[in-house]
Structures are given as structure tokens and as C-alpha cells.
Motif scaffolding. Structure first.
Motif, PDB file in Angstrom:
ATOM      1  N   THR A  46       0.847  -1.191   0.000  1.00 12.00           N
ATOM      2  CA  THR A  46       0.000   0.000   0.000  1.00 12.00           C
ATOM      3  C   THR A  46       0.887   1.247   0.000  1.00 12.00           C
ATOM      4  O   THR A  46       2.045   1.193  -0.430  1.00 12.00           O
ATOM      5  CB  THR A  46      -0.991  -0.046   1.185  1.00 12.00           C
ATOM      6  OG1 THR A  46      -1.919   1.041   1.065  1.00 12.00           O
ATOM      7  CG2 THR A  46      -0.306  -0.028   2.528  1.00 12.00           C
ATOM      8  N   VAL A  47       0.345   2.340   0.482  1.00 13.03           N
ATOM      9  CA  VAL A  47       1.047   3.611   0.415  1.00 13.03           C
ATOM     10  C   VAL A  47       1.121   4.219   1.819  1.00 13.03           C
ATOM     11  O   VAL A  47       0.265   3.958   2.672  1.00 13.03           O
ATOM     12  CB  VAL A  47       0.321   4.563  -0.572  1.00 13.03           C
ATOM     13  CG1 VAL A  47      -1.005   5.051   0.005  1.00 13.03           C
ATOM     14  CG2 VAL A  47       1.200   5.730  -0.989  1.00 13.03           C
ATOM     15  N   ASN A  48       2.167   5.000   2.051  1.00 14.58           N
ATOM     16  CA  ASN A  48       2.272   5.771   3.290  1.00 14.58           C
ATOM     17  C   ASN A  48       1.168   6.828   3.269  1.00 14.58           C
ATOM     18  O   ASN A  48       1.169   7.707   2.406  1.00 14.58           O
ATOM     19  CB  ASN A  48       3.663   6.415   3.376  1.00 14.58           C
ATOM     20  CG  ASN A  48       3.845   7.273   4.611  1.00 14.58           C
ATOM     21  OD1 ASN A  48       2.910   7.502   5.385  1.00 14.58           O
ATOM     22  ND2 ASN A  48       5.056   7.759   4.811  1.00 14.58           N
ATOM     23  N   GLN A  49       0.242   6.763   4.201  1.00 19.11           N
ATOM     24  CA  GLN A  49      -0.902   7.659   4.171  1.00 19.11           C
ATOM     25  C   GLN A  49      -0.544   9.108   4.500  1.00 19.11           C
ATOM     26  O   GLN A  49      -1.344  10.015   4.258  1.00 19.11           O
ATOM     27  CB  GLN A  49      -1.999   7.129   5.094  1.00 19.11           C
ATOM     28  CG  GLN A  49      -2.555   5.798   4.610  1.00 19.11           C
ATOM     29  CD  GLN A  49      -3.621   5.243   5.517  1.00 19.11           C
ATOM     30  OE1 GLN A  49      -4.188   5.939   6.360  1.00 19.11           O
ATOM     31  NE2 GLN A  49      -3.913   3.964   5.363  1.00 19.11           N
ATOM     32  N   ASN A  63       2.363  10.397   3.248  1.00 18.97           N
ATOM     33  CA  ASN A  63       3.160  10.805   2.089  1.00 18.97           C
ATOM     34  C   ASN A  63       2.869   9.816   0.973  1.00 18.97           C
ATOM     35  O   ASN A  63       3.466   8.752   0.911  1.00 18.97           O
ATOM     36  CB  ASN A  63       4.650  10.824   2.430  1.00 18.97           C
ATOM     37  CG  ASN A  63       5.527  11.179   1.232  1.00 18.97           C
ATOM     38  OD1 ASN A  63       5.032  11.315   0.105  1.00 18.97           O
ATOM     39  ND2 ASN A  63       6.817  11.331   1.468  1.00 18.97           N
ATOM     40  N   HIS A  64       1.953  10.174   0.107  1.00 14.79           N
ATOM     41  CA  HIS A  64       1.462   9.230  -0.897  1.00 14.79           C
ATOM     42  C   HIS A  64       2.502   8.869  -1.957  1.00 14.79           C
ATOM     43  O   HIS A  64       2.253   7.989  -2.777  1.00 14.79           O
ATOM     44  CB  HIS A  64       0.209   9.790  -1.580  1.00 14.79           C
ATOM     45  CG  HIS A  64      -0.965   9.894  -0.669  1.00 14.79           C
ATOM     46  ND1 HIS A  64      -2.132  10.534  -1.014  1.00 14.79           N
ATOM     47  CD2 HIS A  64      -1.159   9.446   0.591  1.00 14.79           C
ATOM     48  CE1 HIS A  64      -2.994  10.476  -0.021  1.00 14.79           C
ATOM     49  NE2 HIS A  64      -2.420   9.827   0.972  1.00 14.79           N
ATOM     50  N   ARG A  65       3.659   9.498  -1.927  1.00 13.79           N
ATOM     51  CA  ARG A  65       4.721   9.132  -2.864  1.00 13.79           C
ATOM     52  C   ARG A  65       5.503   7.910  -2.367  1.00 13.79           C
ATOM     53  O   ARG A  65       6.278   7.324  -3.111  1.00 13.79           O
ATOM     54  CB  ARG A  65       5.687  10.300  -3.081  1.00 13.79           C
ATOM     55  CG  ARG A  65       5.010  11.559  -3.630  1.00 13.79           C
ATOM     56  CD  ARG A  65       6.008  12.469  -4.303  1.00 13.79           C
ATOM     57  NE  ARG A  65       6.547  11.833  -5.505  1.00 13.79           N
ATOM     58  CZ  ARG A  65       7.657  12.247  -6.127  1.00 13.79           C
ATOM     59  NH1 ARG A  65       8.329  13.279  -5.653  1.00 13.79           N
ATOM     60  NH2 ARG A  65       8.089  11.624  -7.202  1.00 13.79           N
ATOM     61  N   LEU A  82      -5.378   0.019  -1.644  1.00 14.67           N
ATOM     62  CA  LEU A  82      -5.647   1.307  -1.012  1.00 14.67           C
ATOM     63  C   LEU A  82      -6.906   1.168  -0.169  1.00 14.67           C
ATOM     64  O   LEU A  82      -7.914   0.644  -0.653  1.00 14.67           O
ATOM     65  CB  LEU A  82      -5.854   2.403  -2.062  1.00 14.67           C
ATOM     66  CG  LEU A  82      -4.622   2.777  -2.889  1.00 14.67           C
ATOM     67  CD1 LEU A  82      -5.017   3.740  -4.010  1.00 14.67           C
ATOM     68  CD2 LEU A  82      -3.547   3.406  -2.012  1.00 14.67           C
ATOM     69  N   LEU A 138      -8.996   6.143   0.225  1.00 15.83           N
ATOM     70  CA  LEU A 138      -8.004   6.576  -0.771  1.00 15.83           C
ATOM     71  C   LEU A 138      -8.287   6.009  -2.160  1.00 15.83           C
ATOM     72  O   LEU A 138      -7.597   6.360  -3.116  1.00 15.83           O
ATOM     73  CB  LEU A 138      -6.591   6.145  -0.336  1.00 15.83           C
ATOM     74  CG  LEU A 138      -5.983   6.846   0.866  1.00 15.83           C
ATOM     75  CD1 LEU A 138      -4.595   6.279   1.165  1.00 15.83           C
ATOM     76  CD2 LEU A 138      -5.884   8.358   0.624  1.00 15.83           C
ATOM     77  N   GLN A 174      -8.359   8.074  -5.299  1.00 17.15           N
ATOM     78  CA  GLN A 174      -7.121   8.773  -5.674  1.00 17.15           C
ATOM     79  C   GLN A 174      -6.102   7.820  -6.307  1.00 17.15           C
ATOM     80  O   GLN A 174      -4.941   8.189  -6.508  1.00 17.15           O
ATOM     81  CB  GLN A 174      -6.494   9.429  -4.443  1.00 17.15           C
ATOM     82  CG  GLN A 174      -7.374  10.453  -3.749  1.00 17.15           C
ATOM     83  CD  GLN A 174      -6.713  11.002  -2.489  1.00 17.15           C
ATOM     84  OE1 GLN A 174      -5.549  11.411  -2.509  1.00 17.15           O
ATOM     85  NE2 GLN A 174      -7.450  10.988  -1.387  1.00 17.15           N
ATOM     86  N   ARG A 175      -6.527   6.599  -6.615  1.00 20.96           N
ATOM     87  CA  ARG A 175      -5.585   5.575  -7.082  1.00 20.96           C
ATOM     88  C   ARG A 175      -4.728   6.045  -8.263  1.00 20.96           C
ATOM     89  O   ARG A 175      -3.508   5.877  -8.251  1.00 20.96           O
ATOM     90  CB  ARG A 175      -6.342   4.294  -7.453  1.00 20.96           C
ATOM     91  CG  ARG A 175      -5.457   3.219  -8.071  1.00 20.96           C
ATOM     92  CD  ARG A 175      -6.216   1.935  -8.337  1.00 20.96           C
ATOM     93  NE  ARG A 175      -6.567   1.253  -7.099  1.00 20.96           N
ATOM     94  CZ  ARG A 175      -5.736   0.423  -6.442  1.00 20.96           C
ATOM     95  NH1 ARG A 175      -4.518   0.177  -6.912  1.00 20.96           N
ATOM     96  NH2 ARG A 175      -6.133  -0.166  -5.334  1.00 20.96           N
ATOM     97  N   ILE A 230      -2.138   8.603  -7.151  1.00 22.71           N
ATOM     98  CA  ILE A 230      -1.158   8.008  -6.243  1.00 22.71           C
ATOM     99  C   ILE A 230      -0.176   7.124  -7.018  1.00 22.71           C
ATOM    100  O   ILE A 230       1.047   7.242  -6.868  1.00 22.71           O
ATOM    101  CB  ILE A 230      -1.863   7.217  -5.124  1.00 22.71           C
ATOM    102  CG1 ILE A 230      -2.541   8.181  -4.146  1.00 22.71           C
ATOM    103  CG2 ILE A 230      -0.871   6.318  -4.376  1.00 22.71           C
ATOM    104  CD1 ILE A 230      -3.450   7.490  -3.126  1.00 22.71           C
TER     105      ILE A 230
END
Length: 295
Positions: free
Chosen positions: A33-36, A38-40, A276, A280, A283-284, A287
Motif C-alpha cells: 500500500t502507500v504511506n498515508q 506521504n502518498h509518494r 488502497l 483513498l 485517488q488511485r 497516487i
């Protein structure tokens, strides 16, 4: 009884990281998944088959991350517990993978690719329950059971001990908070005022398990009343979290046991796609387009 929920660190190389924690240690890759915050930044989770609280180690993926400098305050070591009669198997496994290790009684000490110290401790506990066993080559009676320990390094150990005592009723004896029969947290002194800098292998936080939202909200209110340094309370989708800086400056998280990792993927498919949480999902596209590129 108190218990760990997870521990989160930083890594430079996602491929090395996945290989070590899944192939060498035999953990399941339970969430990509992603760091919520920092979406990068990608966020990888490893654990038992269920990704059960207490079994989970997570990493934020930061390509080109520099060296870490552990000075005034930092979190160090991932302690993991093994079932009974499994130590010899793991010694042979690390020899097979040409990984250096040292032995101390019933413990194996080694380092991951980011030079994070890993401590595997053989316990008298039985193997993982059937529905928590990872489907891989590590024999089911040798698989890692979950988190066992970690260390908080601070300038003033007494102040940090007082935080845990006042806020949670956890007593420090001989630099150690015994969370339950097997698991513990060490509070150790540092001897410099030089600031620490996050880098490869730095631990971002230790998370402790909280039963549910109501218990978490009670903790939040208590932290406010006692005047601790609250960073935020937030839903991560997979669990709800309260973040507090203990007096030494290290981030502590308190995370609920539910709803867990199956809110966006079925259990049998965990970790197989870029997941996600629902808030989120819309926003896929953005992201995915902006994740930090790796080499």
C-alpha cells in the motif's frame, strides 16, 4: 496484558526488503500500500498468514535514502519469537543463505539488508495456529510467531519509564517493561545530545495493540488530560491509531485490533495487488503516478 501491534521502519530497496522478510524469514507479504502521510512513499507489511496484530513488521520504501545516525534518541532492533525446538533449523537456514549470525543462549542475532538488528528468540510456545501458518517452504513448526521485543534509546530513561508508568501503568524493572509472558520493551540510555537522523533501517515507530475504538478514545482523552505530546489520532483504514511522542522524542503508536487487512483484499489474495483503503480508492490513479521511482 499488553502486546505489540507492529513496528515500522524505513528501507531503501524494496526488492531486497521483500526478499529478506519473505524468502529468508518466511513471513507473508500481507499488504502493498502507500504511506498515508506521504502518498509518494510505498508501505509494505509483513506478518503471519492473517497479518495478525503482533505479527507485523512494516517498511516505508524510500529510494536513495541515506545513512541513519542514531544519537540522542532512536528505536532499534526487531525482536521476533520462535516456537520451541526451532533454533537449529534457523541456524541452518541462515548458513544456507550465507547470512552471518551470532548465538546467545536461545537467541540468534543477525542483520537485515538495511543493517537492522534482528533477534530471533526460541520460546517454549507451540507453533502458529493452522489458520496463521504461512504457505511457504519454512516448516509450520518452525515459522516465526510474531514480535517479541524492541528497544527505545533515550537521553533520560527515567522520564520515558515514567511516561509508560503514568500513562499505561507499565512498570520498568532493570530497563525492561515486560508486556506479557514473552514480549518486552527495553528502555536504554544514550550518551550524546547530537540529534539523530532517520535513514536506511531507522525505525519510525513502535505500535502497541488496543482492543477497539472506545479503548483508543479513552487513551486519547487520558493523554490529553495528562499533557503528553499527542501527534494525532487517525483512521488508517486497517486500524485506527493514536500517535504520541514519548518524552525522549520517539514516536509511539497505539493501534486497534480491527478491522484488519481484508477490508480491501480477500485473505487469500493479501499482498498480491497495490491496495488502497476505501478512503483513498478514488485517488488511485494520481497516487500510482506519483510514487517515488526506484532504480
Amino acid at each position: 496484558m499488553a502486546a505489540f501491534h507492529h513496528i515500522s521502519l524505513l528501507t531503501k530497496d524494496s526488492h531486497e526488503n521483500v526478499r529478506f522478510y519473505t524468502e529468508v524469514l518466511g513471513m507473508r507479504f500481507v499488504k502493498n500500500t502507500v504511506n498515508q502521510d506521504n502518498h509518494r512513499m510505498l508501505h509494505y507489511y509483513y506478518g503471519d498468514y492473517q497479518g495478525a496484530p503482533g505479527s507485523v513488521v512494516t517498511f516505508f520504501i524510500v529510494p536513495h535514502l541515506g545513512h541513519r545516525y542514531e544519537n540522542k534518541n532512536f528505536i532499534a532492533t526487531i525482536g521476533l519469537k520462535l516456537p520451541q525446538n526451532s533454533l537449529d533449523y534457523w541456524k541452518e537456514r541462515f548458513i544456507h543463505y550465507s547470512i552471518d549470525y551470532t548465538i546467545n543462549d536461545r537467541q540468534i542475532h543477525l542483520f537485515d539488508p538495511d543493517q537492522v538488528e534482528i533477534i530471533l528468540t526460541e520460546t517454549d510456545l507451540p507453533p502458529l495456529a493452522l489458520d496463521h501458518q504461512v504457505k511457504n517452504e519454512v516448516p509450520v513448526d518452525k515459522q516465526i510467531l510474531g514480535l517479541n521485543s524492541s528497544q527505545i534509546h533515550v537521553n533520560d530513561p527515567q522520564a520515558t519509564s515514567d511516561f509508560f508508568e503514568t500513562f499505561l501503568g507499565w512498570t520498568t524493572i532493570d530497563q525492561r517493561i515486560q508486556l506479557n509472558a514473552t514480549d518486552f520493551l527495553e528502555i536504554l540510555p544514550t550518551e550524546t545530545d547530537k540529534p539523530s537522523h532517520m535513514g536506511r533501517g531507522s525505525a519510525d515507530h513502535i505500535a502497541f495493540a488496543v482492543t477497539d475504538d472506545a479503548a483508543l478514545e479513552a487513551l486519547h482523552q487520558r493523554a490529553e488530560k495528562q499533557g503528553w505530546q499527542i501527534e494525532k489520532i487517525v483512521s488508517r483504514g486497517y486500524f485506527k491509531s493514536l500517535y504520541i511522542r514519548e518524552p525522549g522524542g520517539n514516536r509511539m503508536e497505539f493501534a486497534t485490533l480491527t478491522p484488519g487487512f481484508t477490508i480491501d483484499e480477500p485473505l487469500e489474495k493479501l499482498g498480491e495487488s497495490f491496495a488502497l483503503p476505501p478512503f483513498l480508492a478514488n485517488q488511485r490513479e494520481e497516487i500510482e503516478a506519483n510514487v517515488y521511482p526506484e532504480k
